[in-house]
Design a protein around this motif. Structure first.
Motif, short mmCIF file in Angstrom:
data_model
loop_
_atom_site.label_atom_id
_atom_site.label_comp_id
_atom_site.label_asym_id
_atom_site.label_seq_id
_atom_site.Cartn_x
_atom_site.Cartn_y
_atom_site.Cartn_z
N TYR A 325 -37.96 7.67 29.95
CA TYR A 325 -37.25 7.74 28.67
C TYR A 325 -38.91 7.25 28.33
O TYR A 325 -39.03 7.68 27.71
CB TYR A 325 -35.75 6.75 28.88
N ARG A 326 -39.18 6.26 29.07
CA ARG A 326 -40.48 5.35 28.75
C ARG A 326 -41.70 6.78 28.22
O ARG A 326 -42.28 6.34 27.22
CB ARG A 326 -40.46 5.03 29.65
N PHE A 327 -42.10 7.36 28.73
CA PHE A 327 -43.05 8.19 29.37
C PHE A 327 -42.49 9.32 27.78
O PHE A 327 -43.41 9.60 27.41
CB PHE A 327 -42.83 9.22 30.14
N LEU A 328 -41.27 9.78 27.66
CA LEU A 328 -41.06 10.72 26.66
C LEU A 328 -41.46 10.16 25.77
O LEU A 328 -41.51 10.47 24.13
CB LEU A 328 -39.33 11.36 26.48
N HIS A 329 -40.81 8.34 25.04
CA HIS A 329 -41.52 7.28 24.00
C HIS A 329 -42.58 7.21 24.14
O HIS A 329 -42.86 6.24 22.92
CB HIS A 329 -40.65 6.53 23.79
N GLY A 330 -43.62 7.83 25.03
CA GLY A 330 -45.64 7.80 24.83
C GLY A 330 -45.33 6.05 25.53
O GLY A 330 -46.86 6.15 24.46
N PHE A 331 -44.86 6.06 26.47
CA PHE A 331 -45.22 4.88 26.72
C PHE A 331 -46.16 5.13 28.15
O PHE A 331 -46.22 5.74 28.67
CB PHE A 331 -44.16 3.39 27.72
N ARG A 332 -47.47 3.96 28.20
CA ARG A 332 -48.51 4.02 28.99
C ARG A 332 -48.86 2.82 29.46
O ARG A 332 -49.59 2.36 28.69
CB ARG A 332 -49.49 5.57 28.69
N ASP A 333 -49.76 3.31 30.82
CA ASP A 333 -49.98 0.63 30.82
C ASP A 333 -51.18 1.64 31.75
O ASP A 333 -51.51 2.84 32.50
CB ASP A 333 -48.79 0.45 31.95
N GLU A 334 -52.03 0.90 31.31
CA GLU A 334 -53.38 0.59 31.89
C GLU A 334 -53.45 0.21 33.11
O GLU A 334 -52.59 -0.55 34.07
CB GLU A 334 -54.58 -0.40 31.25
N LEU A 335 -54.48 0.54 34.26
CA LEU A 335 -54.74 0.30 35.25
C LEU A 335 -54.94 -1.22 36.19
O LEU A 335 -54.40 -1.73 37.19
CB LEU A 335 -55.47 1.10 36.25
N ASP A 336 -54.73 -2.09 34.59
CA ASP A 336 -55.08 -3.90 35.16
C ASP A 336 -53.93 -4.19 35.36
O ASP A 336 -54.11 -5.47 35.23
CB ASP A 336 -56.55 -3.70 34.42
N ILE A 337 -52.26 -3.82 34.43
CA ILE A 337 -51.66 -4.54 34.96
C ILE A 337 -51.01 -5.15 36.02
O ILE A 337 -51.32 -4.42 36.90
CB ILE A 337 -49.96 -4.20 34.32
N ASP A 338 -50.54 -6.45 35.59
CA ASP A 338 -49.70 -7.27 37.36
C ASP A 338 -48.27 -7.32 36.86
O ASP A 338 -47.49 -6.96 36.74
CB ASP A 338 -50.13 -8.73 37.00
N VAL A 339 -48.08 -7.73 38.29
CA VAL A 339 -46.73 -7.79 38.20
C VAL A 339 -46.24 -9.02 36.86
O VAL A 339 -46.99 -10.36 37.13
CB VAL A 339 -45.82 -8.07 39.78
#
Length: 348
Positions: A325-339
């Protein structure tokens, strides 16, 4: 919305990775409806020795098996990395060391393949387990607005879900979560870990009216509190020991379980009435509890959605579903995200 609908018509495959606590899990789903694979490696037996999850042991076990679990999920799904559209991974909340293992695995795969990475809130994953139709013969898609009760070892939350990915937190636990209370009371009763299944089994032969344990209603709020209930069980045990009376574990278990279910059920249905919810979702590990399921499924005022048992406890299908559902709504994260070990669901 038109963009979302067009994407729904295409073939979308999401790899989900979950390592928030003591399950190492990976799964592949297709178009949010078809579960192509679902691999879960549990550490429950390993942590039973400690009477609870030992964080350092959990993270070490994740490191040992994460690659094999992901490989098996891709193999079972009969897909390669180049056939995936996104990788969804639990970013939090959870144990920091455990989360890092899953996150690093997901980052490595995303970097090597160029596939988008999507960080998922673990609680959002539990919510979206109610949107997985496969293996649920009674499946009907929840209709908004939805009142969602998330009950697990670390969380007891009451959420108003306005639409996909749109939430208002109504209430939360002020101390022990429901699942945590089950584990602690199980230890008091000298029942095996994990406490939820142990108490449920013991309660089958018990009398729910044997003890009048307190209910913390916290009038005027939608919050929960179970520490007082745990203390009441302890005091009753101490009194019976002092008087030399035999301890009927099954009666303690049944009365305790009844008190927890009573509060969870009444607060949730009251909230559904007040906020004019169409449906109720009950999710999280404690939603596997038979007494809780029977309470919600036994009423006829609301349509209640509870995932199949295998999707109640931590799994990667739910993470992939939320990722879909996040993919369908256009959400993407950068590879530098942290937990984010303490990541709240709201504004996730």
């Amino acid at each position: 919305m038109e963009e979302v609908q067009n994407q729904e018509e295409q073939l979308v495959r999401i790899l989900g990775i979950e390592t928030s606590c003591d399950e190492t899990a990976a799964a592949v789903i297709e178009n949010g409806r078809l579960v192509l694979s679902n691999v879960v490696a549990s550490q429950a037996d390993l942590h039973a020795h400690f009477g609870g999850v030992f964080p350092e042991v959990a993270s070490r076990e994740h490191i040992k098996i994460i690659s094999a679990v992901v490989d098996q999920a891709l193999k079972d799904a009969h897909v390669g990395l180049d056939e995936l559209d996104a990788i969804a991974v639990t970013r939090g909340p959870g144990l920091a060391g455990s989360l890092v293992v899953g996150m690093n695995m997901a980052k490595g795969l995303a970097l090597a393949s160029g596939i988008p990475l999507i960080g998922i809130n673990h609680l959002e994953g539990h919510l979206y387990s109610a949107w997985v139709p496969q293996e649920n013969t009674d499946y009907q898609e929840p209709h908004f607005p939805v009142i969602a009760l998330i009950v697990s070892g670390g969380h007891s939350s009451l959420i108003l879900m306005h639409a996909h990915l749109a939430y208002t937190q109504l209430g939360r636990t002020l101390d022990d979560a429901a699942g945590e209370a089950f584990d602690k009371v199980a230890r008091l009763l000298e029942l095996p870990y994990p406490g939820g299944p142990s108490i449920q089994k013991a309660a089958e032969n018990g009398n729910v009216h044997a003890f009048q344990f307190p209910r913390a209603w916290l009038e005027g709020t939608w919050n929960f509190s179970f520490s007082g209930l745990k203390t009441a069980v302890l005091r009753s045990l101490q009194e019976q020991h002092a008087d030399g009376r035999p301890i009927r574990v099954e009666n303690f278990a049944a009365s305790f379980q009844d008190a927890v279910v009573d509060v969870l059920f009444k607060k949730t249905t009251d909230a559904a009435r007040q906020f004019q919810a169409q449906d109720i979702v009950v999710a999280g590990g404690v939603s596997a509890n038979r007494a809780l399921r029977n309470a919600f499924l036994g009423q006829t005022e609301f349509h209640v959605h509870i995932p199949p048992l295998k999707l109640c406890t931590d799994n990667a299908v739910m993470i992939a579903e939320a990722g879909y559902y996040r993919f369908l709504h256009g959400f993407r994260d950068e590879l530098d995200i942290d937990v984010l070990p303490n990541w709240a669901l709201i504004n996730a």
